[in-house]
Motif scaffolding. Sequence first.
Motif, short mmCIF file in Angstrom:
data_model
loop_
_atom_site.label_atom_id
_atom_site.label_comp_id
_atom_site.label_asym_id
_atom_site.label_seq_id
_atom_site.Cartn_x
_atom_site.Cartn_y
_atom_site.Cartn_z
N ALA A 208 1.53 15.63 -27.61
CA ALA A 208 1.60 16.84 -26.78
C ALA A 208 0.98 18.06 -27.45
CB ALA A 208 3.06 17.13 -26.42
N GLY A 209 1.12 18.17 -28.77
CA GLY A 209 0.59 19.35 -29.46
C GLY A 209 -0.78 19.16 -30.06
N ASP A 210 -1.45 18.07 -29.75
CA ASP A 210 -2.76 17.79 -30.34
C ASP A 210 -3.82 17.79 -29.23
OD1 ASP A 210 -5.05 16.71 -31.53
OD2 ASP A 210 -3.88 15.43 -32.88
N PRO A 211 -4.68 18.82 -29.18
CA PRO A 211 -5.70 18.89 -28.12
C PRO A 211 -6.66 17.71 -28.13
CG PRO A 211 -5.48 21.00 -29.24
CD PRO A 211 -4.70 20.01 -30.04
N ASP A 212 -6.98 17.19 -29.30
CA ASP A 212 -7.89 16.06 -29.37
C ASP A 212 -7.27 14.81 -28.73
OD1 ASP A 212 -9.79 17.58 -30.66
OD2 ASP A 212 -9.12 16.99 -32.68
N CYS A 213 -5.99 14.58 -29.02
CA CYS A 213 -5.31 13.43 -28.41
C CYS A 213 -5.19 13.61 -26.90
CB CYS A 213 -3.93 13.26 -29.02
SG CYS A 213 -3.93 12.73 -30.75
N GLN A 214 -4.92 14.83 -26.47
CA GLN A 214 -4.83 15.09 -25.04
C GLN A 214 -6.17 14.83 -24.35
OE1 GLN A 214 -2.28 15.95 -23.15
NE2 GLN A 214 -0.68 16.44 -24.60
N ALA A 215 -7.26 15.26 -24.98
CA ALA A 215 -8.59 15.01 -24.40
C ALA A 215 -8.91 13.53 -24.37
CB ALA A 215 -9.64 15.78 -25.21
N HIS A 216 -8.50 12.82 -25.43
CA HIS A 216 -8.73 11.37 -25.49
C HIS A 216 -8.01 10.68 -24.33
CE1 HIS A 216 -9.45 7.80 -28.39
NE2 HIS A 216 -9.37 7.37 -27.14
N LEU A 217 -6.75 11.04 -24.11
CA LEU A 217 -5.98 10.44 -23.02
C LEU A 217 -6.57 10.79 -21.66
CD1 LEU A 217 -2.28 10.84 -24.22
CD2 LEU A 217 -3.62 8.74 -24.05
N ALA A 218 -7.05 12.03 -21.51
CA ALA A 218 -7.66 12.42 -20.24
C ALA A 218 -8.90 11.58 -19.96
CB ALA A 218 -8.02 13.91 -20.28
N SER A 219 -9.68 11.30 -21.00
CA SER A 219 -10.85 10.44 -20.83
C SER A 219 -10.45 9.03 -20.43
CB SER A 219 -11.65 10.41 -22.14
OG SER A 219 -12.75 9.52 -22.04
N LEU A 220 -9.40 8.52 -21.06
CA LEU A 220 -8.92 7.19 -20.70
C LEU A 220 -8.41 7.15 -19.26
CD1 LEU A 220 -7.00 6.10 -23.95
CD2 LEU A 220 -9.12 5.15 -23.05
N GLN A 221 -7.76 8.22 -18.82
CA GLN A 221 -7.27 8.27 -17.45
C GLN A 221 -8.42 8.23 -16.45
OE1 GLN A 221 -4.82 11.85 -17.99
NE2 GLN A 221 -3.03 10.66 -17.39
N ARG A 222 -9.50 8.94 -16.76
CA ARG A 222 -10.67 8.91 -15.87
C ARG A 222 -11.28 7.50 -15.82
NH1 ARG A 222 -11.52 13.99 -18.36
NH2 ARG A 222 -12.96 13.06 -19.88
N ASP A 223 -11.38 6.87 -16.99
CA ASP A 223 -11.92 5.51 -17.03
C ASP A 223 -11.04 4.55 -16.23
OD1 ASP A 223 -13.95 6.43 -18.62
OD2 ASP A 223 -13.05 5.76 -20.50
N THR A 224 -9.73 4.70 -16.40
CA THR A 224 -8.80 3.82 -15.69
C THR A 224 -8.90 4.01 -14.18
OG1 THR A 224 -7.29 3.89 -17.58
CG2 THR A 224 -6.38 3.14 -15.49
N GLN A 225 -9.01 5.26 -13.75
CA GLN A 225 -9.14 5.53 -12.32
C GLN A 225 -10.42 4.92 -11.76
OE1 GLN A 225 -7.01 6.81 -10.25
NE2 GLN A 225 -8.41 6.68 -8.50
N SER A 226 -11.50 5.05 -12.51
CA SER A 226 -12.77 4.47 -12.08
C SER A 226 -12.69 2.94 -11.98
CB SER A 226 -13.88 4.87 -13.06
OG SER A 226 -15.11 4.26 -12.73
N LEU A 227 -12.05 2.32 -12.97
CA LEU A 227 -11.91 0.86 -12.95
C LEU A 227 -10.99 0.41 -11.81
CD1 LEU A 227 -11.57 0.09 -16.76
CD2 LEU A 227 -13.53 -0.41 -15.29
N THR A 228 -9.97 1.20 -11.51
CA THR A 228 -9.07 0.86 -10.40
C THR A 228 -9.83 0.87 -9.08
OG1 THR A 228 -7.20 1.85 -11.58
CG2 THR A 228 -6.93 1.47 -9.23
N GLU A 229 -10.67 1.87 -8.89
CA GLU A 229 -11.48 1.93 -7.66
C GLU A 229 -12.45 0.76 -7.59
OE1 GLU A 229 -13.30 5.75 -7.79
OE2 GLU A 229 -11.42 6.85 -7.43
#
Length: 317
Positions: A208-229
Amino acid sequence: MVNLLRRGVRCFQAEPLAPGWRPDPEVIWIDLLKPTRDEELAVEAALGIDLPTPQEMAALEPSSRLYQENGATFMTATLLAHSQDGVPTATPVTFVLSRGLLVTLRYEELRAFSVFSERAPEGDVGSGTAALLGLLDAIVERLSEILDQMGDAVGEASVGIFERPAAGDFKPLLTQLARTQSVTSMTRNSLVSFSRLLSYATLAPEIAGDPDCQAHLASLQRDTQSLTEHASFQSSHIAFLLDAALGLINIEQNGIIKFFSVVAVVFLPPTLVASVYGMNFHHMPELDWKLGYPMAIAMMVASAVLPLLWFKRRGWL
């Protein structure tokens, strides 16, 4: 079995857990693969956490799969196992992030775990949080690879269906499509479950307090959404191919039935004429005619040719 990944080490190391076991400071990842109850209790006592039971891991309620307890973040996702060998199955996997240490609990071999542990470069994985993010990357890549493989199988089946298989045998193609549809559906379910895990992972104190980790997870979420579609589109394509294959089978069956129907109609009138003159009644005027036999033959030929001409005129042949 308990596998440990230490800082600066490229692969897992199996280690028996004796009573009073404690992980050394270099351990960043504890992987429990089909653990015994004693192994679970040893890890729970060492880390001060309660690992979920298989029943809790399989539960569908978000409160049973995503929660925080005693300073640890528990996240469970349903992942696909044995997609290439054996019978594909969906298996729950629990990720626990506790004070910078990653603990995973699973009951099936998963390719993403072994690939990540083998390829992690020395010094790159320095904490449990980094191991978690790297493992999540490997899981997304593995699910993407499975979808690519299923896409190739769908392409081969599509070509086979529309080129018409030899002898009209659609069974291998239908079997291939059915398996592909099953794997694609389970992959999509894994992606949906994994997407929920990624959303909840942002609440972990280590992330929660690490911007780099948050950005990494956001990227993974976008990839996951794309793969789901993509998985949804692929499932629709497979359904279309199944309908097309069944339609072609019906067309071939209709052609066969049409052929036998024409044959039956062609031979039915001559059979009727032959049956009439095959009766053994004593008083039949035609039996004494010299031209009776040629007349009967002519009637049988005419009764066979006239229906064919009629069918051709109507465009049924």
